[in-house]
Design a protein around this motif. Structure first.
Motif, PDB file in Angstrom:
ATOM      1  N   TYR A  67     -12.269   4.913  63.194  1.00  0.00           N
ATOM      2  CA  TYR A  67     -13.433   4.042  63.340  1.00  0.00           C
ATOM      3  C   TYR A  67     -14.496   4.269  62.269  1.00  0.00           C
ATOM      4  N   GLY A  68     -14.192   5.058  61.258  1.00  0.00           N
ATOM      5  CA  GLY A  68     -15.104   5.245  60.132  1.00  0.00           C
ATOM      6  C   GLY A  68     -16.363   6.011  60.484  1.00  0.00           C
ATOM      7  N   ILE A  69     -16.251   6.994  61.354  1.00  0.00           N
ATOM      8  CA  ILE A  69     -17.403   7.779  61.783  1.00  0.00           C
ATOM      9  C   ILE A  69     -17.460   9.041  60.933  1.00  0.00           C
ATOM     10  N   ALA A  70     -18.592   9.258  60.281  1.00  0.00           N
ATOM     11  CA  ALA A  70     -18.776  10.497  59.522  1.00  0.00           C
ATOM     12  C   ALA A  70     -18.994  11.629  60.517  1.00  0.00           C
ATOM     13  N   TYR A  71     -18.334  12.748  60.299  1.00  0.00           N
ATOM     14  CA  TYR A  71     -18.430  13.840  61.258  1.00  0.00           C
ATOM     15  C   TYR A  71     -18.500  15.166  60.521  1.00  0.00           C
ATOM     16  N   HIS A  72     -18.954  16.183  61.216  1.00  0.00           N
ATOM     17  CA  HIS A  72     -18.844  17.553  60.726  1.00  0.00           C
ATOM     18  C   HIS A  72     -18.373  18.424  61.877  1.00  0.00           C
ATOM     19  N   LEU A  73     -17.589  19.414  61.529  1.00  0.00           N
ATOM     20  CA  LEU A  73     -16.974  20.305  62.508  1.00  0.00           C
ATOM     21  C   LEU A  73     -17.876  21.508  62.744  1.00  0.00           C
ATOM     22  N   VAL A  74     -18.165  21.784  63.997  1.00  0.00           N
ATOM     23  CA  VAL A  74     -18.880  22.991  64.384  1.00  0.00           C
ATOM     24  C   VAL A  74     -17.811  23.982  64.830  1.00  0.00           C
ATOM     25  N   LEU A 129     -16.628  14.920  70.790  1.00  0.00           N
ATOM     26  CA  LEU A 129     -17.236  14.183  69.691  1.00  0.00           C
ATOM     27  C   LEU A 129     -18.553  13.642  70.219  1.00  0.00           C
ATOM     28  N   GLU A 130     -19.645  14.089  69.634  1.00  0.00           N
ATOM     29  CA  GLU A 130     -20.980  13.724  70.117  1.00  0.00           C
ATOM     30  C   GLU A 130     -21.774  13.147  68.951  1.00  0.00           C
ATOM     31  N   PHE A 131     -22.359  11.986  69.159  1.00  0.00           N
ATOM     32  CA  PHE A 131     -23.120  11.336  68.103  1.00  0.00           C
ATOM     33  C   PHE A 131     -24.500  11.974  67.982  1.00  0.00           C
ATOM     34  N   GLU A 132     -24.965  12.091  66.745  1.00  0.00           N
ATOM     35  CA  GLU A 132     -26.278  12.674  66.494  1.00  0.00           C
ATOM     36  C   GLU A 132     -27.337  11.590  66.566  1.00  0.00           C
ATOM     37  N   SER A 133     -28.507  11.966  67.022  1.00  0.00           N
ATOM     38  CA  SER A 133     -29.604  11.017  67.169  1.00  0.00           C
ATOM     39  C   SER A 133     -30.285  10.795  65.824  1.00  0.00           C
ATOM     40  N   HIS A 134     -30.566   9.530  65.513  1.00  0.00           N
ATOM     41  CA  HIS A 134     -31.254   9.200  64.273  1.00  0.00           C
ATOM     42  C   HIS A 134     -32.706   8.827  64.515  1.00  0.00           C
ATOM     43  N   ALA A 135     -33.044   8.512  65.728  1.00  0.00           N
ATOM     44  CA  ALA A 135     -34.426   8.146  66.055  1.00  0.00           C
ATOM     45  C   ALA A 135     -35.093   9.333  66.745  1.00  0.00           C
ATOM     46  N   MET A 163     -24.144   6.415  60.997  1.00  0.00           N
ATOM     47  CA  MET A 163     -23.755   6.938  62.288  1.00  0.00           C
ATOM     48  C   MET A 163     -22.930   8.208  62.043  1.00  0.00           C
ATOM     49  N   ALA A 164     -23.528   9.337  62.348  1.00  0.00           N
ATOM     50  CA  ALA A 164     -22.864  10.621  62.149  1.00  0.00           C
ATOM     51  C   ALA A 164     -22.582  11.254  63.505  1.00  0.00           C
ATOM     52  N   ALA A 165     -21.582  12.099  63.512  1.00  0.00           N
ATOM     53  CA  ALA A 165     -21.199  12.767  64.757  1.00  0.00           C
ATOM     54  C   ALA A 165     -20.844  14.207  64.448  1.00  0.00           C
ATOM     55  N   ARG A 166     -20.792  14.997  65.488  1.00  0.00           N
ATOM     56  CA  ARG A 166     -20.322  16.365  65.342  1.00  0.00           C
ATOM     57  C   ARG A 166     -19.173  16.575  66.311  1.00  0.00           C
ATOM     58  N   ILE A 167     -18.195  17.346  65.876  1.00  0.00           N
ATOM     59  CA  ILE A 167     -17.028  17.664  66.687  1.00  0.00           C
ATOM     60  C   ILE A 167     -17.069  19.153  66.959  1.00  0.00           C
ATOM     61  N   PHE A 195      -8.346  18.935  68.440  1.00  0.00           N
ATOM     62  CA  PHE A 195      -9.202  18.605  67.299  1.00  0.00           C
ATOM     63  C   PHE A 195      -8.602  17.455  66.501  1.00  0.00           C
ATOM     64  N   GLU A 196      -7.295  17.433  66.395  1.00  0.00           N
ATOM     65  CA  GLU A 196      -6.638  16.370  65.628  1.00  0.00           C
ATOM     66  C   GLU A 196      -6.896  14.998  66.253  1.00  0.00           C
ATOM     67  N   ALA A 197      -6.927  14.925  67.575  1.00  0.00           N
ATOM     68  CA  ALA A 197      -7.201  13.653  68.248  1.00  0.00           C
ATOM     69  C   ALA A 197      -8.637  13.208  67.996  1.00  0.00           C
ATOM     70  N   ALA A 198      -9.577  14.141  68.047  1.00  0.00           N
ATOM     71  CA  ALA A 198     -10.982  13.798  67.792  1.00  0.00           C
ATOM     72  C   ALA A 198     -11.176  13.381  66.342  1.00  0.00           C
ATOM     73  N   LYS A 199     -10.530  14.093  65.427  1.00  0.00           N
ATOM     74  CA  LYS A 199     -10.632  13.761  64.007  1.00  0.00           C
ATOM     75  C   LYS A 199      -9.990  12.404  63.726  1.00  0.00           C
ATOM     76  N   GLY A 200      -8.853  12.140  64.359  1.00  0.00           N
ATOM     77  CA  GLY A 200      -8.191  10.852  64.186  1.00  0.00           C
ATOM     78  C   GLY A 200      -9.034   9.695  64.683  1.00  0.00           C
ATOM     79  N   TYR A 201      -9.718   9.895  65.805  1.00  0.00           N
ATOM     80  CA  TYR A 201     -10.600   8.850  66.329  1.00  0.00           C
ATOM     81  C   TYR A 201     -11.740   8.573  65.352  1.00  0.00           C
ATOM     82  N   ALA A 202     -12.353   9.639  64.834  1.00  0.00           N
ATOM     83  CA  ALA A 202     -13.467   9.468  63.896  1.00  0.00           C
ATOM     84  C   ALA A 202     -13.000   8.792  62.614  1.00  0.00           C
ATOM     85  N   ASP A 203     -11.834   9.158  62.110  1.00  0.00           N
ATOM     86  CA  ASP A 203     -11.305   8.531  60.898  1.00  0.00           C
ATOM     87  C   ASP A 203     -10.945   7.072  61.133  1.00  0.00           C
TER      88      ASP A 203
END
Length: 92
Positions: A68-75, A25-31, A1-5, A58-66
């Protein structure tokens, strides 16, 4: 489950700046998306791609992803390029 911020930009269709500075924070589609045979609409089975979370910083979004163990990349946010001109420039 990957996301982009990313940071939301100004809506090009309106002059207002509401929700401009929000971080998303938006999750990327895998299907893959597929066309519905009856109506022709595109759809998919990945309901996680419909989830969009907004944060004040950004810190709040990054903290949420960290948290809950969500892999993310910053745009990185795009810089606004203002083209300053006057009405008199049309006649030069």
């Amino acid at each position: 489950m990957a996301a982009r911020i990313f940071r939301r930009s100004k809506n090009a269709m309106q002059s207002g700046t509401a929700r401009e500075g929000e971080w998303v924070l938006e999750f990327e589609s895998h299907a893959p998306r597929r066309a519905d045979p009856l109506m022709g609409w595109s759809g998919g089975t990945d309901t996680q791609s419909q989830v969009i979370l907004t944060f004040d910083s950004f810190e709040a979004a990054k903290g949420y992803a960290d948290r809950y163990g969500i892999a993310y990349h910053l745009v990185p946010p795009a810089e606004r390029k203002l083209k300053i001109q006057s009405y008199a420039d049309n006649f030069r």
